[in-house]
Design a protein around this motif. Structure first.
Motif, PDB file in Angstrom:
ATOM      1  N   TYR A 105      14.388  13.875 -15.787  1.00  0.00           N
ATOM      2  CA  TYR A 105      15.286  13.280 -16.784  1.00  0.00           C
ATOM      3  C   TYR A 105      14.511  13.652 -18.216  1.00  0.00           C
ATOM      4  O   TYR A 105      13.341  14.402 -18.128  1.00  0.00           O
ATOM      5  N   SER A 106      15.023  13.431 -19.320  1.00  0.00           N
ATOM      6  CA  SER A 106      14.336  13.809 -20.474  1.00  0.00           C
ATOM      7  C   SER A 106      14.467  12.419 -21.297  1.00  0.00           C
ATOM      8  O   SER A 106      15.339  11.416 -20.983  1.00  0.00           O
ATOM      9  N   ARG A 107      13.462  12.259 -22.221  1.00  0.00           N
ATOM     10  CA  ARG A 107      13.352  10.944 -22.834  1.00  0.00           C
ATOM     11  C   ARG A 107      13.713  11.013 -24.418  1.00  0.00           C
ATOM     12  O   ARG A 107      13.213  12.022 -24.848  1.00  0.00           O
ATOM     13  N   THR A 108      14.194   9.800 -24.991  1.00  0.00           N
ATOM     14  CA  THR A 108      14.376   9.761 -26.328  1.00  0.00           C
ATOM     15  C   THR A 108      13.966   8.321 -26.798  1.00  0.00           C
ATOM     16  O   THR A 108      14.398   7.373 -25.691  1.00  0.00           O
ATOM     17  N   THR A 109      13.389   7.984 -27.803  1.00  0.00           N
ATOM     18  CA  THR A 109      12.894   6.931 -28.083  1.00  0.00           C
ATOM     19  C   THR A 109      13.782   6.073 -29.143  1.00  0.00           C
ATOM     20  O   THR A 109      13.956   7.071 -30.209  1.00  0.00           O
ATOM     21  N   GLY A 110      14.286   5.210 -29.020  1.00  0.00           N
ATOM     22  CA  GLY A 110      15.121   4.423 -30.223  1.00  0.00           C
ATOM     23  C   GLY A 110      14.083   3.268 -31.119  1.00  0.00           C
ATOM     24  O   GLY A 110      12.996   3.334 -30.751  1.00  0.00           O
ATOM     25  N   ARG A 111      14.812   2.894 -31.956  1.00  0.00           N
ATOM     26  CA  ARG A 111      14.327   1.879 -32.953  1.00  0.00           C
ATOM     27  C   ARG A 111      13.944   0.521 -31.876  1.00  0.00           C
ATOM     28  O   ARG A 111      14.953  -0.090 -31.954  1.00  0.00           O
ATOM     29  N   GLY A 112      12.819   0.311 -31.687  1.00  0.00           N
ATOM     30  CA  GLY A 112      12.596  -0.967 -30.798  1.00  0.00           C
ATOM     31  C   GLY A 112      12.950  -0.897 -29.334  1.00  0.00           C
ATOM     32  O   GLY A 112      12.772  -1.922 -28.668  1.00  0.00           O
ATOM     33  N   PHE A 113      13.485   0.192 -28.938  1.00  0.00           N
ATOM     34  CA  PHE A 113      13.544   0.172 -27.423  1.00  0.00           C
ATOM     35  C   PHE A 113      13.559   1.494 -27.125  1.00  0.00           C
ATOM     36  O   PHE A 113      13.291   2.573 -27.643  1.00  0.00           O
ATOM     37  N   CYS A 114      13.464   1.907 -25.629  1.00  0.00           N
ATOM     38  CA  CYS A 114      13.567   2.994 -25.180  1.00  0.00           C
ATOM     39  C   CYS A 114      14.711   3.510 -24.472  1.00  0.00           C
ATOM     40  O   CYS A 114      15.055   2.735 -23.532  1.00  0.00           O
ATOM     41  N   GLN A 115      15.030   4.728 -24.488  1.00  0.00           N
ATOM     42  CA  GLN A 115      16.267   4.988 -23.751  1.00  0.00           C
ATOM     43  C   GLN A 115      15.969   6.155 -22.816  1.00  0.00           C
ATOM     44  O   GLN A 115      15.421   7.207 -23.475  1.00  0.00           O
ATOM     45  N   LEU A 116      16.208   6.288 -21.604  1.00  0.00           N
ATOM     46  CA  LEU A 116      16.115   7.415 -20.700  1.00  0.00           C
ATOM     47  C   LEU A 116      17.565   7.884 -20.360  1.00  0.00           C
ATOM     48  O   LEU A 116      18.160   7.206 -19.943  1.00  0.00           O
ATOM     49  N   TYR A 117      17.532   9.239 -20.201  1.00  0.00           N
ATOM     50  CA  TYR A 117      18.549  10.083 -19.729  1.00  0.00           C
ATOM     51  C   TYR A 117      18.118  10.582 -18.409  1.00  0.00           C
ATOM     52  O   TYR A 117      17.282  11.454 -18.574  1.00  0.00           O
ATOM     53  N   TYR A 118      18.815  10.206 -17.282  1.00  0.00           N
ATOM     54  CA  TYR A 118      18.399  10.889 -16.112  1.00  0.00           C
ATOM     55  C   TYR A 118      19.563  12.181 -15.690  1.00  0.00           C
ATOM     56  O   TYR A 118      20.682  11.954 -16.019  1.00  0.00           O
ATOM     57  N   ARG A 119      18.972  13.152 -14.941  1.00  0.00           N
ATOM     58  CA  ARG A 119      19.999  14.030 -14.380  1.00  0.00           C
ATOM     59  C   ARG A 119      21.253  13.663 -13.783  1.00  0.00           C
ATOM     60  O   ARG A 119      22.191  14.266 -14.077  1.00  0.00           O
ATOM     61  N   GLN A 158       9.572  10.479 -10.073  1.00  0.00           N
ATOM     62  CA  GLN A 158      10.213  11.489 -10.137  1.00  0.00           C
ATOM     63  C   GLN A 158       9.642  12.394 -11.314  1.00  0.00           C
ATOM     64  O   GLN A 158      10.176  13.318 -11.592  1.00  0.00           O
ATOM     65  N   GLY A 159       8.681  11.846 -11.920  1.00  0.00           N
ATOM     66  CA  GLY A 159       7.746  12.467 -12.849  1.00  0.00           C
ATOM     67  C   GLY A 159       6.844  13.674 -12.053  1.00  0.00           C
ATOM     68  O   GLY A 159       6.837  13.843 -11.038  1.00  0.00           O
ATOM     69  N   ASP A 160       6.125  14.213 -13.229  1.00  0.00           N
ATOM     70  CA  ASP A 160       5.338  15.467 -12.703  1.00  0.00           C
ATOM     71  C   ASP A 160       3.957  14.855 -12.147  1.00  0.00           C
ATOM     72  O   ASP A 160       2.932  15.725 -11.985  1.00  0.00           O
ATOM     73  N   GLN A 161       3.827  13.690 -12.199  1.00  0.00           N
ATOM     74  CA  GLN A 161       2.510  12.790 -11.956  1.00  0.00           C
ATOM     75  C   GLN A 161       1.366  12.992 -12.723  1.00  0.00           C
ATOM     76  O   GLN A 161       0.230  12.793 -12.460  1.00  0.00           O
ATOM     77  N   SER A 162       1.717  13.466 -14.225  1.00  0.00           N
ATOM     78  CA  SER A 162       0.881  13.580 -15.144  1.00  0.00           C
ATOM     79  C   SER A 162       0.371  12.304 -15.792  1.00  0.00           C
ATOM     80  O   SER A 162       1.413  11.501 -15.741  1.00  0.00           O
ATOM     81  N   LYS A 163      -0.898  12.068 -16.056  1.00  0.00           N
ATOM     82  CA  LYS A 163      -1.191  10.811 -16.603  1.00  0.00           C
ATOM     83  C   LYS A 163      -0.612  10.479 -18.068  1.00  0.00           C
ATOM     84  O   LYS A 163      -0.370   9.372 -18.373  1.00  0.00           O
ATOM     85  N   ASP A 164      -0.443  11.850 -18.575  1.00  0.00           N
ATOM     86  CA  ASP A 164       0.084  11.580 -20.074  1.00  0.00           C
ATOM     87  C   ASP A 164       1.657  11.344 -20.107  1.00  0.00           C
ATOM     88  O   ASP A 164       1.892  10.463 -21.105  1.00  0.00           O
TER      89      ASP A 164
END
Length: 301
Positions: free
Chosen positions: A49-63, A86-92
């Motif tokens: 998925y890719s991530r975008t952040t909105g104002r005061g909330f988090c929006q996530l779009y999955y494939r 489903q991430g790449d297991q990165s701490k960051d």
């Protein structure tokens, strides 16, 4: 003494009220986690998925076409679990989702019940620890964030308690989002339970479901500074716990190498005089497995 007859285990039993209460609590917790797993499993789709952040909330779009706004407890948990699985297991990357989730808490009043409950018993550490323990052992990720926000002492064994939940319940595909959230929040990865001195590493080497060990969880714990030679109240190390498995499989084998490569000592003895090396050989003799046989051969060279 009052006696109750029930079928919590599928057979008719005579139980004391205390025993009945304990069995009922376990059955209720299992039902809760099974239902939760089913609900989340029906929601999570796609493998990136890719991530975008909105104002005061988090929006996530999955494939898979799923759009999630973090605006309540359920979407909050979904975002963390999806990144964990489903991430790449990165701490960051996981830290980035944690930051986005934290930013959504205040605008959407997420976690306020937990904050109020903890704040109300701040003056009594014993009650506070009891409440937090119950919430961590129920895998409440929002509660983990509440503990971070309120400055709960980092030496409290929150990660160990969360690990006990994952030791007993698989949840959704073996997710460990609550444990990783607590690691991100700076809680002591080597903290041990007051009862038995169990660390998160001990728990992840002794799963009660599936394949007996959780190599992905062990990887993250070691990456965050877990002591691979930590001993429980009875002197057991995570490696002793792991090598005590009668059955052997790829997950246990992978976990062995993770611990060994991180410096686990096979010769450390528990209080009963047993070591990981003795258990490894003894279990192979009683329950032969080609992977364990190869492992013992390599270590014997």
């Amino acid at each position: 003494m009052a006696i109750l007859t029930g079928r919590l285990t599928g057979v008719s039993e005579r139980l004391t009220i205390h025993e009945f209460g304990g069995r009922a609590a376990v059955a209720s917790s299992k039902a809760f986690h099974d239902a939760e797993r089913s609900e989340l499993d029906a929601t999570v789709r796609g493998d990136s998925y890719s991530r975008t952040t909105g104002r005061g909330f988090c929006q996530l779009y999955y494939r898979g076409g799923l759009m999630v706004n973090i605006n309540d407890d359920k979407s909050f948990k979904l975002a963390l679990i999806t990144e964990d699985l489903q991430g790449d297991q990165s701490k960051d990357d996981f830290a980035a989702v944690c930051e986005q989730a934290r930013a959504a808490m205040s605008p959407h009043d997420i976690g306020s019940d937990f904050r109020r409950a903890y704040f109300s018993c701040m003056s009594d550490p014993k009650i506070l620890m009891s409440q937090i323990q119950a919430d961590m052992m129920d895998n409440y990720m929002v509660a983990a964030f509440a503990c971070i926000e309120l400055g709960v002492p980092k030496h409290f064994p929150l990660i160990a308690w969360a690990a006990l939940n994952k030791m007993d319940f698989e949840g959704l595909q073996g997710e460990i989002a609550c444990m990783r959230t607590l690691m991100w929040g700076g809680f002591d990865v080597n903290s041990q339970t007051p009862e038995g001195g169990i660390s998160a590493l001990h728990a992840m080497c002794n799963l009660k479901w599936g394949r007996g060990a959780h190599p992905r969880a062990v990887h993250h714990l070691i990456e965050n500074g877990a002591d691979v030679n930590i001993q429980s109240a009875t002197g057991d190390t995570p490696m002793i716990t792991l090598c005590g498995h009668a059955a052997w499989n790829e997950d246990i084998d992978r976990t062995f190498y993770l611990l060994f490569d991180a410096g686990a000592d096979l010769e450390v003895e528990a209080e009963d005089g047993v070591s990981a090396w003795l258990l490894l050989q003894g279990q192979q003799k009683e329950n032969p497995h080609p992977l364990r046989e190869q492992l013992i051969s390599e270590l014997s060279e």
